[in-house]
Motif scaffolding. Structure first.
Motif, short mmCIF file in Angstrom:
data_model
loop_
_atom_site.label_atom_id
_atom_site.label_comp_id
_atom_site.label_asym_id
_atom_site.label_seq_id
_atom_site.Cartn_x
_atom_site.Cartn_y
_atom_site.Cartn_z
N ASN A 265 -23.17 -14.12 -47.08
CA ASN A 265 -24.57 -14.26 -46.68
C ASN A 265 -25.48 -13.69 -47.77
O ASN A 265 -25.19 -12.62 -48.31
CB ASN A 265 -24.83 -13.54 -45.36
N GLU B 120 -35.92 -12.16 -46.05
CA GLU B 120 -35.38 -13.28 -45.30
C GLU B 120 -33.94 -13.54 -45.69
O GLU B 120 -33.49 -13.11 -46.76
CB GLU B 120 -36.19 -14.56 -45.55
N LYS B 121 -33.22 -14.22 -44.81
CA LYS B 121 -31.88 -14.69 -45.12
C LYS B 121 -31.99 -16.06 -45.77
O LYS B 121 -32.69 -16.94 -45.26
CB LYS B 121 -31.03 -14.77 -43.84
N LYS B 122 -31.29 -16.25 -46.88
CA LYS B 122 -31.44 -17.48 -47.64
C LYS B 122 -30.56 -18.60 -47.09
O LYS B 122 -29.55 -18.36 -46.41
CB LYS B 122 -31.13 -17.24 -49.12
N ASP B 123 -30.94 -19.81 -47.38
CA ASP B 123 -30.24 -21.00 -46.92
C ASP B 123 -28.85 -21.08 -47.54
O ASP B 123 -28.71 -21.05 -48.77
CB ASP B 123 -31.06 -22.24 -47.31
N SER B 124 -27.81 -21.16 -46.69
CA SER B 124 -26.43 -21.20 -47.18
C SER B 124 -26.11 -22.45 -47.97
O SER B 124 -25.14 -22.49 -48.73
CB SER B 124 -25.46 -21.07 -46.00
N SER B 125 -26.91 -23.51 -47.82
CA SER B 125 -26.66 -24.75 -48.56
C SER B 125 -26.95 -24.60 -50.05
O SER B 125 -26.58 -25.46 -50.85
CB SER B 125 -27.52 -25.88 -47.99
#
Length: 237
Positions: A41, A59-64
């Motif tokens: 993550n 924020e948590k970043k987009d895993s894509s």
């Protein structure tokens, strides 16, 4: 943007001593934004305090947006003389390897015991960590304990994509071909400075390893590793 590895718990980020030492050298600024990875993550953070060093999660970043390979490359790596083993650890990390199994074989020039190898394990893991941060990896490759070539041959019995770079294949030109695109694990093996014995090659053939060529020229051990990983990463991606 700089990336570091840490542990995230209830929006609080904790860093290892190795990461904090690296951060100290870089002299990050107050409110500077960084990325923090925890078990795949990725979090966008900003520096909220310098002494002690603390960050705030934005924020948590987009895993894509992950830079990881879509398949797992497992590297069987011989101990090499001088600093070449550490160089392989660094570059294999940059090339996307997921796991590394160091080994001793009949023609390995540098010979150490497991106990002697373990004395340097912290240094080796630090190299893997720094290379992972530099190359924006989501994971730090797992370094396994020192093993024998015979034990490694028995691992991953059901894997269909296992390759051994063998200098005698140079003229024959057997190329790396991915058999099963749905396979998650890809196992690659390259030899030490002294190469493989015929008995070792035959042993790996019995465990369904495929002998492949890395071109018509005979490469140094570390060069063979980088070539092999680069070609495989290209085929995967």
């Amino acid at each position: 943007m700089r990336r570091f590895f840490g542990k995230v718990d209830n929006q609080i980020v904790k860093f290892s001593k190795a990461s904090l030492d690296h951060i100290k050298v870089l002299r990050l600024n107050y409110l500077e934004q960084i990325e923090v990875c925890d078990d795949g993550n990725v979090y966008l953070c900003e520096v909220s305090n310098l002494k002690p060093f603390e960050v705030r999660i934005i924020e948590k970043k987009d895993s894509s947006l992950s830079r990881e390979l879509t398949k797992n490359i497992i590297l069987f790596c011989p101990l090499l003389k001088r600093d070449n083993f550490e160089l392989v650890l660094q570059k294999a990390t940059e090339l996307g390897v997921k796991e590394i199994y160091p080994y001793i074989s009949s023609r390995v020039i540098k010979r150490v015991t497991k106990e002697e190898f373990n004395l340097k394990i912290d240094r080796y893991n630090s190299i893997l960590l720094n290379a992972s941060e530099q190359s924006n990896r989501d994971f730090v490759p797992k370094l396994h304990e020192l093993n024998s070539l015979e034990n490694l041959a028995k691992l991953y019995p059901n894997c269909q994509n296992k390759y051994i770079a063998y200098e005698q294949e140079a003229i024959l030109g057997n190329k790396i071909t991915i058999i099963d695109s749905n396979e998650n694990d890809y196992v690659v093996l390259f030899g030490p400075e002294g190469g493989f014995s015929l008995q070792e090659v035959e042993m790996f053939k019995t465990y369904n390893f495929k002998l492949v060529s890395l071109g018509k020229r005979i490469l140094r051990a570390e060069t063979a590793c980088f070539y092999l990983l680069s070609v495989l990463a290209y085929l995967i991606e």
